[in-house]
Design an enzyme around this catalytic site. Structure first.
Site, PDB file in Angstrom:
ATOM      1  N   TYR A  95       0.815  -1.239  -0.095  1.00 44.57           N
ATOM      2  CA  TYR A  95      -0.013  -0.009   0.002  1.00 44.57           C
ATOM      3  C   TYR A  95       0.744   1.122   0.207  1.00 44.57           C
ATOM      4  CZ  TYR A  95      -3.428   3.460   1.308  1.00 44.57           C
ATOM      5  OH  TYR A  95      -4.354   4.602   1.493  1.00 44.57           O
TER       6      TYR A  95
ATOM      7  N   ASP B  26       9.342   2.436  -0.058  1.00 42.99           N
ATOM      8  CA  ASP B  26       8.331   3.058   0.616  1.00 42.99           C
ATOM      9  C   ASP B  26       8.433   2.765   2.253  1.00 42.99           C
ATOM     10  OD1 ASP B  26       5.989   3.468   2.256  1.00 42.99           O
ATOM     11  OD2 ASP B  26       4.560   3.344   0.616  1.00 42.99           O
TER      12      ASP B  26
ATOM     13  N   LYS C 173       4.324   9.619   8.741  1.00 47.80           N
ATOM     14  CA  LYS C 173       3.834  10.500   9.842  1.00 47.80           C
ATOM     15  C   LYS C 173       4.500  10.150  11.171  1.00 47.80           C
ATOM     16  CE  LYS C 173      -0.532   8.115   9.764  1.00 47.80           C
ATOM     17  NZ  LYS C 173      -0.229   7.402   8.485  1.00 47.80           N
TER      18      LYS C 173
END
Length: 420
Positions: free
Chosen positions: A140, A234, A262
């Site tokens: 994802y 990622d 984050k």
């Protein structure tokens, strides 16, 4: 949840939520409505305490409402929360990130992991002059068009043409099974000259916790070099969860570009992408490729990011402590499964724990899809009745934090034994 609140949620919020996984469609029943968080605990709207293993899907390394992120905020805000100008603390943060991730020779801040991946893909395309992006099923990378097609896990299985994704986007996305270099090679003939980048979660965290097989990432690195493409890691989930050096340091493979999320801000909205200096040189104003945003590198979130790194650099004991608790949980789960002759395989890396309701190790998205979703749904609700909050989807994983305790883990294991 009171019917009136349920009705109001569904009427006011599209789909009853702001992010689909929160609705809990994969497990059914009323979604968890959280009033507050404190340490390792999530409290529902009635004030009932639950041991929280969602941890905002990863970024809350220190639990909810840690004093470092809830104290002296007026002092930070009084200097301004949004400038629209570059500032010294932004530069200092970039230098600190680069010290821990040397592959990020140049970087740029954004506000979300989705933006970070979008920026990295645009840079890769501009640098190589090629549009095709190879991705892996079950990985994802955010909610933009190219990333959602074939993402499975967090994105769901909707047909692209009915999900608002233009058919033309699919021409530039090549989705391949994770951990399968043969499948990668078989998908490339006739497309080699179009391949701009290989985008991958170095350790997957959105189809459960799936580690790369030996040689998989090294094989992707070699193929990127040979084909003239770039390798993008990622690390939105893995960086800081797996240490200050992330997955790339742990596994010894340096990508051309890296995306961060984050966790950098302890949950506050800040992210980043970066990589080789020559590659990042395509960005405006040095080059012709634009990425930007007024909130990018804003002083408030930058200050929170410095607090994150201050805590981790100043407390080297945090990682072994979290790892120890996660091992306690993983070993306890293994014992329970063995006692009940259940074939479930538990995977644990640092503060991440996962298992699937299926036999064998999960190596790709097909394996993840073979897990018993209905059994997980029953298990989720049985655990929630015992005041343990798990992710409302079997594709997600359990995250621990510095706020969790051995007592929390033992209470969780007791609930697991009862629930099974």
């Amino acid at each position: 949840m009171p019917p009136s609140l349920t009705a109001q949620t569904e009427i006011v919020l599209a789909g009853g939520c702001d992010s689909p996984v929160r609705a809990g469609a994969a497990v059914g029943g009323a979604p968890f409505m959280q009033a507050r968080g404190q340490g390792a605990y999530a409290f529902d709207e009635f004030g009932v305490r639950h041991i929280d293993y969602i941890m905002a899907y990863g970024p809350l390394l220190f639990g909810h409402a840690h004093p470092a992120f809830s104290s002296d905020l007026e002092q930070v805000a009084s200097r301004g929360v949004l400038f629209g100008s570059t500032h010294a603390e932004e530069l200092r943060l970039a230098e600190r990130v680069r010290r821990h991730l040397p592959s990020m020779e140049r970087l740029r801040f954004t506000t979300s992991g989705t933006e970070a991946v979008m920026g990295a893909i645009r840079v890769a395309r501009a640098f190589t002059g090629r549009n095709l992006i190879a991705r892996f099923a079950g990985n994802y990378h955010g909610h933009f068009d190219l990333a959602l097609y074939g993402a499975g896990a967090s994105a769901g299985g909707s047909v692209a043409s009915r999900g608002g994704i233009p058919p033309a986007v699919l021409e530039d996305a090549l989705v391949i099974p994770y951990n399968d270099l043969d499948a990668f090679d078989a998908a490339l003939p006739g497309k080699q000259s179009r391949l701009g980048a290989i985008l991958v979660e170095p350790i997957a965290g959105n189809m459960g916790l799936v580690e790369p097989l030996p040689g998989f990432l090294e094989g992707l690195h070699e193929r990127a070099r040979r084909l003239g493409a770039l390798l993008i890691f990622d690390e939105v989930i893995t960086w800081l969860r797996l240490g200050l050096g992330g997955a790339q340091t742990r596994l010894g493979v340096a990508p051309d570009l890296t995306t961060l999320g984050k966790v950098l801000g302890g949950g506050f909205p800040i992210a980043a992408f970066g990589g080789r200096a020559d590659v990042m040189g395509v960005l405006a104003p040095q080059g012709q490729t634009f990425t930007g945003g007024t909130h990018a590198g804003n002083p408030f979130c930058v200050a929170m990011s410095h607090r994150v790194l201050d805590l981790l650099e100043g407390h080297p004991d945090y990682y072994p402590a979290m790892d120890g608790l996660a091992r306690r949980l993983a070993n306890g789960l293994r014992t329970i499964f063995a006692q009940r002759d259940r074939p479930y395989r538990v995977v644990q890396l640092e503060s991440i724990v996962d298992f699937k309701f299926r036999a064998g190790i999960t190596r790709n998205y097909d394996d993840a899809c073979a897990a018993d979703a209905r059994r997980y749904a029953r298990y989720y609700h049985a655990m929630r009745e015992r005041k343990i909050l798990l992710p409302p989807s079997q594709n997600e994983v359990m995250f621990l934090s510095t706020a969790h305790s051995a007592a929390d883990v033992d209470e969780t294991l007791e609930a697991v034994a009862e629930s099974l």
